[in-house]
Design a protein around this motif. Sequence first.
Motif: not given
Length: 151
Positions: A87-92, A122-130, A132-138
Amino acid sequence: RVGGRDPGRMAAASLSLGAESDLDPTRTQTIRGVVCGEIQSVLMQMRRSWRWGHMRQNPAQSTWTDLVYKLKLARRTVASAAVALRAAHYVPAFLEVVRSEQTSGLVTEAALSAVHKLLQLDVLASEDEGTARDAMCAVVSAVTHCRFEAS
């Protein structure tokens, strides 16, 4: 607790599908295609905007040049099979378009629509909960602070 289930854990579980290696290759390719398509949709809306012609005349003064560069870089990274999909590659890139005061309402709408579609799929899936949480907060922060131009 609701019915013996913890709602916080249920929400976190729905955000995280696991690492890309846990996804089957067909799903990974589908996700890459959806993300690239959404990036292309935002870029197309930017090119259609009346501001695009004006901004192209003065690229040094334009934040659009930076937005377009980041979207294209995100698309290139996501399309590359050699890079793990994160998600860090495209969400920002989408969120910068949402936050930008230089974009028109239609461009902001296209970026918000893209983020909404990614959340629905559910494309914002991440390898860990942290992560995913950071992506959702952003996402929440950008959506909360986005402004549409007066029409």
